[in-house]
Design a protein around this motif. Structure first.
Motif, short mmCIF file in Angstrom:
data_model
loop_
_atom_site.label_atom_id
_atom_site.label_comp_id
_atom_site.label_asym_id
_atom_site.label_seq_id
_atom_site.Cartn_x
_atom_site.Cartn_y
_atom_site.Cartn_z
N GLU A 1 0.73 -1.21 -0.04
CA GLU A 1 -0.22 0.15 0.04
C GLU A 1 0.80 1.29 0.01
O GLU A 1 1.82 1.52 0.73
N VAL A 2 0.65 2.20 -0.90
CA VAL A 2 1.37 3.28 -1.02
C VAL A 2 0.60 4.48 -1.25
O VAL A 2 -0.85 4.59 -1.33
N THR A 3 1.12 5.71 -1.32
CA THR A 3 0.58 6.99 -1.55
C THR A 3 0.89 7.48 -2.85
O THR A 3 2.05 7.93 -3.05
N ILE A 4 0.05 7.72 -3.71
CA ILE A 4 0.32 8.66 -5.05
C ILE A 4 0.18 10.12 -4.62
O ILE A 4 -1.01 10.46 -4.32
N THR A 5 1.10 11.05 -4.92
CA THR A 5 0.86 12.44 -4.80
C THR A 5 1.16 13.06 -5.76
O THR A 5 2.10 12.67 -6.75
N PHE A 6 0.66 14.16 -6.33
CA PHE A 6 0.96 15.20 -7.44
C PHE A 6 0.17 16.53 -7.16
O PHE A 6 -0.80 16.76 -6.49
N LEU B 1 -9.47 31.06 -17.95
CA LEU B 1 -10.44 30.94 -19.26
C LEU B 1 -10.69 29.46 -19.78
O LEU B 1 -11.04 29.44 -20.72
N ASP B 2 -10.13 28.59 -18.92
CA ASP B 2 -10.34 27.31 -19.64
C ASP B 2 -10.29 26.32 -18.33
O ASP B 2 -9.57 25.59 -17.91
N SER B 3 -11.56 26.61 -17.69
CA SER B 3 -11.82 25.89 -16.55
C SER B 3 -13.22 25.18 -16.84
O SER B 3 -14.07 25.47 -17.47
N PRO B 4 -13.42 23.71 -16.14
CA PRO B 4 -14.65 23.12 -16.21
C PRO B 4 -16.00 23.88 -15.41
O PRO B 4 -15.57 24.79 -14.47
N ALA B 5 -17.10 23.42 -15.74
CA ALA B 5 -18.17 24.12 -15.18
C ALA B 5 -18.64 23.06 -13.93
O ALA B 5 -18.49 21.78 -14.08
N THR B 6 -18.99 23.79 -12.64
CA THR B 6 -19.75 22.89 -11.62
C THR B 6 -20.94 22.03 -12.13
O THR B 6 -21.70 22.41 -12.67
N GLY B 7 -20.56 20.63 -11.58
CA GLY B 7 -21.59 19.91 -12.10
C GLY B 7 -21.39 19.07 -13.38
O GLY B 7 -22.32 18.13 -13.64
N SER B 8 -20.51 19.46 -14.17
CA SER B 8 -20.17 18.84 -15.15
C SER B 8 -19.40 17.53 -15.34
O SER B 8 -18.66 17.40 -14.28
N ALA B 9 -19.68 16.49 -16.08
CA ALA B 9 -19.17 15.51 -16.20
C ALA B 9 -17.69 15.63 -17.11
O ALA B 9 -17.56 16.61 -18.09
N CYS B 10 -16.44 15.22 -16.63
CA CYS B 10 -15.43 15.21 -17.28
C CYS B 10 -14.34 14.19 -17.20
O CYS B 10 -14.84 13.32 -16.79
N PHE B 11 -13.06 14.28 -17.56
CA PHE B 11 -12.12 13.11 -17.59
C PHE B 11 -10.94 13.87 -16.93
O PHE B 11 -10.47 14.99 -17.58
N ILE B 12 -10.36 13.21 -16.14
CA ILE B 12 -9.06 13.83 -15.52
C ILE B 12 -7.96 13.00 -15.82
O ILE B 12 -7.89 11.67 -15.84
N GLU B 13 -6.79 13.58 -16.23
CA GLU B 13 -5.66 13.12 -16.69
C GLU B 13 -4.64 13.47 -15.63
O GLU B 13 -4.34 14.46 -15.26
N LEU B 14 -3.76 12.40 -15.32
CA LEU B 14 -2.52 12.56 -14.33
C LEU B 14 -1.57 12.16 -15.13
O LEU B 14 -1.39 10.76 -15.19
N ALA B 15 -0.74 12.78 -15.57
CA ALA B 15 0.69 12.44 -16.24
C ALA B 15 1.58 11.65 -15.41
O ALA B 15 1.85 12.01 -14.35
N PRO B 16 1.83 10.45 -15.93
CA PRO B 16 2.64 9.67 -15.13
C PRO B 16 4.08 10.24 -14.45
O PRO B 16 4.55 10.15 -13.31
N HIS B 17 4.48 10.93 -15.22
CA HIS B 17 5.90 11.76 -14.85
C HIS B 17 5.56 12.78 -13.70
O HIS B 17 6.64 12.90 -12.97
N ALA B 18 4.20 13.15 -13.40
CA ALA B 18 3.98 14.08 -12.40
C ALA B 18 3.49 13.32 -11.19
O ALA B 18 3.43 14.02 -10.05
N CYS B 19 3.40 11.98 -11.13
CA CYS B 19 3.08 11.16 -9.93
C CYS B 19 4.10 10.64 -9.31
O CYS B 19 5.04 10.30 -9.95
N ARG B 20 4.06 11.02 -7.93
CA ARG B 20 5.23 10.61 -7.14
C ARG B 20 4.48 9.63 -6.03
O ARG B 20 3.65 9.87 -5.66
N VAL B 21 5.29 8.58 -5.94
CA VAL B 21 4.64 7.39 -5.05
C VAL B 21 5.55 7.27 -3.82
O VAL B 21 6.84 7.47 -3.79
N LEU B 22 4.76 7.37 -2.79
CA LEU B 22 5.56 7.48 -1.44
C LEU B 22 4.99 5.99 -0.64
O LEU B 22 3.77 5.70 -0.73
N ALA B 23 5.64 5.61 0.38
CA ALA B 23 5.43 4.52 1.30
C ALA B 23 4.52 5.20 2.24
O ALA B 23 4.47 6.10 2.87
N SER B 24 3.33 4.46 2.45
CA SER B 24 2.29 4.89 3.12
C SER B 24 2.50 4.84 4.74
O SER B 24 3.56 4.01 5.09
#
Length: 379
Positions: free
Chosen positions: A296-301, A356-379
């Motif tokens: 078990e770990v923690t992903i931080t970004f 000028l480029d933000s989602p609207a409250t209540g809207s459906a969307c897809f979130i992208e988390l770039a692999p190089h931006a994800c830091r893995v830490l021991a929990s």
């Protein structure tokens, strides 16, 4: 004071400091070790009570250490049994409350340290140095003004001029901007860094404000519980935190529980989070190295590394969600996305982007988390 002052090399090795409380020793600084090379700007960053100001006061000589050593350009200033008094250390100090003498003029405040003690100079030379210091911080035109007639920012600059007047090889700063309003604090931060670089003076800066530490420093040491928990460049500290404390304390961060499912080439990790597969491009020797399958770990970004899309892009680390909060902060917009897995909510991700480029409250969307931006830490 147009020529550079030059800076000394500060070495703090195994510094210990404790106080007596009800007959018991209470440790405040626990084996702190760091080196500041000549002309560099070094910050001690941490929450209240972490020991950063006590460390600074030990370097200044205002506190006697209980162990370890402090030396400046090879001269030993402090050990567990030796203590050089503050006036005999080649340091200048700017305090949090400025410590301006209210009954003196601006000039008298700046020249006073040059007229007393072992550093006393001939009257003419003292006046010249004081005026050079005031000119450096753009206060020479206010030399005859009462110190109490200065604004907060001007008083901060006067305190800096007084500390620089005797041309120390080490400048110590104890949260000197904390009493200023936000806009003035930003201005003075830039001025202070410019002066330090122009003069080539070595600086040790104490702050709890991560923005100050990251923007001004060559290196930053994060302290917690009397110890340094990570020392690094500002960029490395921000994007490659050593543990959960550093990740959470230095800036805004997302922390997502996950499980290691596979290891790939080059230390890349395959993880399960939000009920789906995510990738993290971990570097060799990083906090994610050596993690076991099933651990078990923690992903931080960071929020600014999050990208939102109306339709799912064909890339790794894309998860569906629903926007539950959008907050306009001026130059940026912060938004909160509830991640959806099947029919249930699997977690929340905070993102930041251009207004000028933000989602609207209540809207459906897809979130992208770039692999190089994800830091893995021991929990």
């Amino acid at each position: 004071m147009t020529a550079a002052i030059g800076g000394g090399r500060l070495v703090v090795d195994g510094l210990e400091k404790h106080y007596e409380l009800d007959g018991a020793e209470v440790p405040v600084v626990k084996g702190v070790t760091f080196t500041i090379e000549p002309g560099k700007f070094y910050s001690l960053l941490g929450p209240s009570g972490c020991g950063k100001t006590t460390t600074l006061r030990c370097v200044a000589g205002l506190e006697a250490s209980n162990g370890g050593s402090i030396s400046l350009d090879g001269t030993v200033l402090s050990t567990g049994t030796r203590h050089v008094s503050p006036d005999k250390r080649d340091v200048g100090m700017v305090f949090q409350n400025y410590a301006i003498w209210p009954h003196m003029t601006v000039f008298q405040n700046a020249v006073f340290p040059l007229q007393v003690g072992g550093g006393k100079l001939p009257k003419r030379e003292a006046r010249q140095r004081a005026m050079e210091a005031l000119e450096l911080v753009q206060l020479d035109a206010f030399a005859d003004r009462p110190a109490t007639a200065l604004s907060g920012g001007q008083q901060q600059r006067l305190a800096l001029a007084r500390a620089l007047a005797h041309r120390p090889s080490l400048l110590l700063l104890d949260e000197p901007l904390s009493n200023l309003d936000a806009k003035l604090r930003d201005t003075m931060r830039n001025e202070l860094r410019r002066l330090q670089q122009d003069l080539g003076i070595t600086a040790l800066y104490v702050t709890h404000d991560q923005s100050e530490a990251l923007s001004m420093s060559d290196r930053v040491a994060v302290m917690n519980g009397g110890r340094i928990v990570q020392e690094a460049t500002p960029r490395e500290l921000y994007y490659r935190p050593a543990d959960r404390f550093v990740a959470d304390f230095v800036g805004r961060v997302n922390m997502i529980p996950a499980v290691v499912r596979e290891r790939g080439a080059g230390g890349a990790l395959g993880l399960e989070a939000f009920g789906t597969r995510l990738e993290a491009a971990e570097e060799s020797g990083s906090a994610g190295a050596g993690l076991a399958i099933g651990e078990e770990v923690t992903i931080t970004f960071r929020p600014e590394s999050v990208r939102w899309h109306e339709t799912a892009p064909d890339r790794p680390n894309v998860v569906p969600g629903r926007v539950v909060r959008v907050e306009f902060l001026g130059e940026i917009v912060e938004y909160e996305v509830e991640i959806v897995h099947g029919d249930a909510a699997a977690g929340v991700v905070v993102g930041r982007g251009a207004p000028l480029d933000s989602p609207a409250t209540g809207s459906a969307c897809f979130i992208e988390l770039a692999p190089h931006a994800c830091r893995v830490l021991a929990s």
